[in-house]
Structure formats: C-alpha cells, structure tokens
Design a protein around this motif. Structure first.
Motif, PDB file in Angstrom:
ATOM      1  N   PHE A  45      45.376 -11.152 -43.716  1.00 54.65           N
ATOM      2  CA  PHE A  45      44.151 -11.843 -43.291  1.00 54.65           C
ATOM      3  C   PHE A  45      43.191 -12.020 -44.453  1.00 54.65           C
ATOM      4  O   PHE A  45      42.630 -13.109 -44.649  1.00 54.65           O
ATOM      5  CB  PHE A  45      43.468 -11.058 -42.174  1.00 54.65           C
ATOM      6  N   VAL A  46      42.983 -10.969 -45.239  1.00 56.07           N
ATOM      7  CA  VAL A  46      42.041 -11.044 -46.359  1.00 56.07           C
ATOM      8  C   VAL A  46      42.500 -12.085 -47.374  1.00 56.07           C
ATOM      9  O   VAL A  46      41.697 -12.877 -47.887  1.00 56.07           O
ATOM     10  CB  VAL A  46      41.888  -9.655 -47.021  1.00 56.07           C
ATOM     11  N   ASP A  47      43.794 -12.123 -47.651  1.00 52.37           N
ATOM     12  CA  ASP A  47      44.303 -13.085 -48.624  1.00 52.37           C
ATOM     13  C   ASP A  47      44.159 -14.514 -48.104  1.00 52.37           C
ATOM     14  O   ASP A  47      43.757 -15.411 -48.849  1.00 52.37           O
ATOM     15  CB  ASP A  47      45.770 -12.791 -48.925  1.00 52.37           C
ATOM     16  N   LEU A  48      44.469 -14.739 -46.832  1.00 53.52           N
ATOM     17  CA  LEU A  48      44.321 -16.084 -46.260  1.00 53.52           C
ATOM     18  C   LEU A  48      42.861 -16.500 -46.197  1.00 53.52           C
ATOM     19  O   LEU A  48      42.521 -17.661 -46.439  1.00 53.52           O
ATOM     20  CB  LEU A  48      44.950 -16.127 -44.866  1.00 53.52           C
ATOM     21  N   LEU A  49      41.980 -15.562 -45.876  1.00 56.16           N
ATOM     22  CA  LEU A  49      40.550 -15.862 -45.843  1.00 56.16           C
ATOM     23  C   LEU A  49      40.069 -16.297 -47.216  1.00 56.16           C
ATOM     24  O   LEU A  49      39.286 -17.252 -47.341  1.00 56.16           O
ATOM     25  CB  LEU A  49      39.773 -14.629 -45.385  1.00 56.16           C
ATOM     26  N   ARG A  50      40.580 -15.636 -48.252  1.00 53.18           N
ATOM     27  CA  ARG A  50      40.202 -16.019 -49.613  1.00 53.18           C
ATOM     28  C   ARG A  50      40.620 -17.452 -49.925  1.00 53.18           C
ATOM     29  O   ARG A  50      39.856 -18.218 -50.510  1.00 53.18           O
ATOM     30  CB  ARG A  50      40.860 -15.029 -50.586  1.00 53.18           C
ATOM     31  N   TYR A  51      41.810 -17.830 -49.509  1.00 47.00           N
ATOM     32  CA  TYR A  51      42.279 -19.198 -49.753  1.00 47.00           C
ATOM     33  C   TYR A  51      41.439 -20.213 -48.993  1.00 47.00           C
ATOM     34  O   TYR A  51      41.027 -21.251 -49.528  1.00 47.00           O
ATOM     35  CB  TYR A  51      43.745 -19.335 -49.352  1.00 47.00           C
ATOM     36  N   LEU A  52      41.180 -19.938 -47.722  1.00 46.70           N
ATOM     37  CA  LEU A  52      40.396 -20.881 -46.917  1.00 46.70           C
ATOM     38  C   LEU A  52      38.980 -21.008 -47.452  1.00 46.70           C
ATOM     39  O   LEU A  52      38.439 -22.113 -47.561  1.00 46.70           O
ATOM     40  CB  LEU A  52      40.375 -20.421 -45.453  1.00 46.70           C
ATOM     41  N   ASN A  53      38.362 -19.884 -47.798  1.00 49.94           N
ATOM     42  CA  ASN A  53      36.991 -19.919 -48.298  1.00 49.94           C
ATOM     43  C   ASN A  53      36.914 -20.627 -49.646  1.00 49.94           C
ATOM     44  O   ASN A  53      36.017 -21.441 -49.883  1.00 49.94           O
ATOM     45  CB  ASN A  53      36.449 -18.497 -48.429  1.00 49.94           C
ATOM     46  N   GLY A  54      37.867 -20.345 -50.533  1.00 54.10           N
ATOM     47  CA  GLY A  54      37.856 -20.982 -51.842  1.00 54.10           C
ATOM     48  C   GLY A  54      37.968 -22.488 -51.746  1.00 54.10           C
ATOM     49  O   GLY A  54      37.264 -23.226 -52.440  1.00 54.10           O
ATOM     50  N   SER A  55      38.834 -22.957 -50.867  1.00 54.33           N
ATOM     51  CA  SER A  55      39.019 -24.396 -50.698  1.00 54.33           C
ATOM     52  C   SER A  55      37.761 -25.062 -50.164  1.00 54.33           C
ATOM     53  O   SER A  55      37.335 -26.113 -50.650  1.00 54.33           O
ATOM     54  CB  SER A  55      40.194 -24.653 -49.749  1.00 54.33           C
ATOM     55  N   GLN A  56      37.136 -24.443 -49.166  1.00 51.90           N
ATOM     56  CA  GLN A  56      35.954 -25.053 -48.564  1.00 51.90           C
ATOM     57  C   GLN A  56      34.748 -24.987 -49.494  1.00 51.90           C
ATOM     58  O   GLN A  56      33.947 -25.931 -49.552  1.00 51.90           O
ATOM     59  CB  GLN A  56      35.621 -24.357 -47.236  1.00 51.90           C
ATOM     60  N   VAL A  57      34.611 -23.900 -50.238  1.00 53.89           N
ATOM     61  CA  VAL A  57      33.515 -23.786 -51.206  1.00 53.89           C
ATOM     62  C   VAL A  57      33.654 -24.861 -52.273  1.00 53.89           C
ATOM     63  O   VAL A  57      32.673 -25.520 -52.643  1.00 53.89           O
ATOM     64  CB  VAL A  57      33.485 -22.378 -51.838  1.00 53.89           C
ATOM     65  N   ALA A  58      34.866 -25.049 -52.789  1.00 54.72           N
ATOM     66  CA  ALA A  58      35.090 -26.071 -53.808  1.00 54.72           C
ATOM     67  C   ALA A  58      34.776 -27.463 -53.268  1.00 54.72           C
ATOM     68  O   ALA A  58      34.161 -28.290 -53.954  1.00 54.72           O
ATOM     69  CB  ALA A  58      36.538 -26.013 -54.292  1.00 54.72           C
ATOM     70  N   LYS A  59      35.162 -27.724 -52.024  1.00 47.16           N
ATOM     71  CA  LYS A  59      34.893 -29.023 -51.408  1.00 47.16           C
ATOM     72  C   LYS A  59      33.391 -29.245 -51.257  1.00 47.16           C
ATOM     73  O   LYS A  59      32.880 -30.343 -51.524  1.00 47.16           O
ATOM     74  CB  LYS A  59      35.569 -29.096 -50.042  1.00 47.16           C
ATOM     75  N   THR A  60      32.665 -28.220 -50.833  1.00 45.11           N
ATOM     76  CA  THR A  60      31.226 -28.342 -50.648  1.00 45.11           C
ATOM     77  C   THR A  60      30.517 -28.566 -51.981  1.00 45.11           C
ATOM     78  O   THR A  60      29.612 -29.395 -52.095  1.00 45.11           O
ATOM     79  CB  THR A  60      30.670 -27.083 -49.967  1.00 45.11           C
ATOM     80  N   ARG A  61      30.923 -27.833 -53.016  1.00 41.89           N
ATOM     81  CA  ARG A  61      30.319 -28.013 -54.333  1.00 41.89           C
ATOM     82  C   ARG A  61      30.573 -29.422 -54.866  1.00 41.89           C
ATOM     83  O   ARG A  61      29.670 -30.055 -55.428  1.00 41.89           O
ATOM     84  CB  ARG A  61      30.886 -26.984 -55.308  1.00 41.89           C
ATOM     85  N   GLN A  62      31.794 -29.919 -54.691  1.00 41.79           N
ATOM     86  CA  GLN A  62      32.108 -31.260 -55.148  1.00 41.79           C
ATOM     87  C   GLN A  62      31.281 -32.297 -54.401  1.00 41.79           C
ATOM     88  O   GLN A  62      30.795 -33.278 -54.989  1.00 41.79           O
ATOM     89  CB  GLN A  62      33.598 -31.543 -54.953  1.00 41.79           C
ATOM     90  N   SER A  63      31.100 -32.091 -53.101  1.00 39.22           N
ATOM     91  CA  SER A  63      30.290 -33.008 -52.306  1.00 39.22           C
ATOM     92  C   SER A  63      28.850 -33.044 -52.804  1.00 39.22           C
ATOM     93  O   SER A  63      28.250 -34.114 -52.938  1.00 39.22           O
ATOM     94  CB  SER A  63      30.325 -32.579 -50.833  1.00 39.22           C
ATOM     95  N   MET A  64      28.289 -31.884 -53.117  1.00 32.92           N
ATOM     96  CA  MET A  64      26.917 -31.837 -53.621  1.00 32.92           C
ATOM     97  C   MET A  64      26.803 -32.550 -54.967  1.00 32.92           C
ATOM     98  O   MET A  64      25.845 -33.296 -55.200  1.00 32.92           O
ATOM     99  CB  MET A  64      26.448 -30.382 -53.731  1.00 32.92           C
TER     100      MET A  64
END
Length: 332
Positions: free
Chosen positions: A143-162
């Motif tokens: 769970f922790v490893d998958l959460l890291r992948y999901l969070n990293g992807s969404q954070v990168a997407k949000t930063r790129q959008s900004m």
C-alpha cells in the motif's frame, strides 16, 4: 569505432539530481561497467533489463529460503540487479539505442522485481518463524509503495498544470486557477500574442536553482537568471517557513542529491537490501531479527516525505493563486 570514457558517461547519462542511494552506492560502479559494456560489447539496453530481471528472480529465491546466508545473498543480488537497472538507461542515453517500448519494459520489470522480492522476503520469514507480523506487513508495504506512485504522479501533474497556466497568464492569455488541465483561451484585448516576442520568457525559481546549484534564491531574485526572463517562484511560502531549506537544497544538489531524501529508491533498497542484511546483526549479537523494525521505519520515512511533498504542494497552490492574480492584474 567510438571509445567512450568515464567522463562521457558522467556528462551524457548522469541525472542532474538523483536519489542519494544511486549517487553514492550505485553510479560509481554502474558508470564503470557502462564504459566497459559500451566499448567492448554490443549488449542492448533491453538485454541489460532482462539481466536485471534474472538477478531479481535469483534474489527472490534467496529470500524465500529465509536463513541468514540466503538473506545476505538475496540482498547482494537485489542491489546488483538495481545496478544493472541503472545501466540500461545509461547505455541507451550514451549510444542512443533506447526505445519507447524498452522504457515500458524497464518500468514493468522494476515493479515485478520489487514486489516479487518483497513478498518472497516476508513470506519466507513467516514460513520460517511462524510470526504473523510478516504477513501483516506485506499489504502494508504494498500500500505504501502504491500510494507513493499515485501521489508522485498527481503531484507532478498538478505542478505542470500550474506552470502552464502561469506561462499562459504571463503571455496575456486568459486562464483560471482551476485544477483542470490548462486550456489557453483568446488573449484579452490589448494583450501581446504568445508568439509576438513582446513578452519576456518565463522561468520558474525551482528550475533555475535545479540547473544552477551554485547560486541561491536571493541571487536569482537579484538578477542571476536568464537574461530578460521573468522568474516566478511558487515556493515562496514553503521557503519562508523553512529558512534553511534553500541552503540545504543547494548543498545537496551540488552533489546531485535531490532533497527528497527518502524516495521510492531508498524505500526499495531499505526493504530488499538493508532489512535482509540485518540478519548479520542478529547472527553476531543477541538482538532479535531487525527485519520488521527496518520495514516499519522504511514505511514511516516514506510516508513522512510524502506528507512533506503534499504540504509543499499545498503552499505552492496558494503562491500560484497569488502569482496568477498578479499577472492578470498587470495586463488590465
């Protein structure tokens, strides 16, 4: 025939910033192996990826056997498989013989290797000791490893959008502060077109500092940035709360170490290298097995850094809103 040197490998294949485990414990060996492989063989990146998978399979088998000599052997094989995993990308960048499909294969093999070795380690220890804690840890680590992948992807997407929204606003385009993918609309009346050359290029403080680790944020604000560029900083809120962060960040980047000190790479290495190696500690002392404490510490450390990333992102979204309002107001 091209003869590659160690300097070529460092210049052409090293990332500007990387995990400290890779920088200090992998690259010194991987770079030298890349020089030998590139100059003396015709081995392809995909073949190296396959070799990493074979070593990963061997590591999983060792972990399943569960006793201390096999745990040590499994840890060594896992680390060597990661060395090969770093080599395939370096060979691809050095010889320009990589492929899109090869990148996909590399990613998939990485995930299979880690989950296979992690499960073999925990199930092997459960079978040897009968302690249910090892079975409980298996879904927790997953769970922790998958959460890291999901969070990293969404954070990168949000930063790129900004970034894209701020660039569009700096060019006079009408944008909103929503979280959807940025879609530029017609520029308001009187605004300069994006390709007119009348607007200054936009760069972001984090990008300037990443590419120039020898300068600080204050120097960038005082003019040490690309000539004529408009510098936008969406991390002022975080920097103001943690005054030493920029200095620590610059210090780490000078050694190519990224500030995210416990990322997925460190997590995998702690789980599949450090944890099984602690069998040696139990062997030469009266201490019980340290595998469980190391795994718990690894999960806690990864979650802590993910929380910091989310907190930094939240502060960045507030700075983003203020920057967007300022840019739009300057166009009115």
């Amino acid at each position: 025939m091209t003869s590659f040197t160690l300097a070529d490998v460092r210049e052409r294949t090293y990332k500007k910033r990387d995990a400290w485990w890779t920088v200090f414990l992998v690259d010194p060996l991987a770079a030298r192996l890349v020089v030998w492989t590139a100059n003396r063989t015709a081995i392809t990146p995909n073949q190296i990826t396959f070799g990493a998978g074979v070593l990963g399979l061997g590591s999983a088998v060792c972990f399943a056997l569960a006793t201390w000599p096999w745990l040590v052997a499994g840890a060594v094989l896992f680390h060597l498989s990661f060395v090969l995993d770093c080599m395939d990308g370096k060979i691809a960048r050095l010889k320009h013989n990589g492929s899109v499909f090869g990148a996909w294969v590399d990613f998939v093999f990485d995930r299979i290797r880690f989950f296979g070795c992690m499960l073999a380690l925990l199930i092997g220890q459960w079978a040897r000791t009968g302690e249910a804690v090892y079975l409980i840890l298996a879904p927790v680590v997953t769970f922790v490893d998958l959460l890291r992948y999901l969070n990293g992807s969404q954070v990168a997407k949000t930063r790129q959008s900004m970034r894209e929204k701020l660039r569009a606003a700096a060019q006079g385009k009408s944008v909103d502060a929503g979280v959807d993918d940025p879609e530029s609309t017609e520029a308001p009346e009187g605004a300069a077109p994006a390709d007119s050359g009348e607007t200054a290029p936009v760069v972001f403080m984090e990008e300037v500092l990443r590419d120039n680790p020898d300068i600080g944020a204050d120097q960038v604000r005082s003019g040490a940035h690309p000539a004529g560029a408009r510098v936008i900083d969406v991390h002022k809120g975080f920097s103001s709360r943690f005054g030493r962060y920029e200095r620590v960040r610059a210090f780490l980047l000078r050694s190519r170490v990224r500030p995210h000190l416990f990322s997925g790479i460190e997590f995998e290495m702690f789980v599949c290298v450090l944890a099984p190696l602690t069998a040696l500690v139990a062997l030469v002392s009266s201490l019980p097995s340290l595998i469980v404490p190391v795994l718990v510490l690894s999960c806690a450390a990864l979650l802590l850094f993910e929380v910091v990333i989310v907190y930094k992102l939240w502060l960045a979204t507030r700075d983003f809103g203020r920057e967007l309002e300022r840019l739009q107001a300057s166009r009115e």
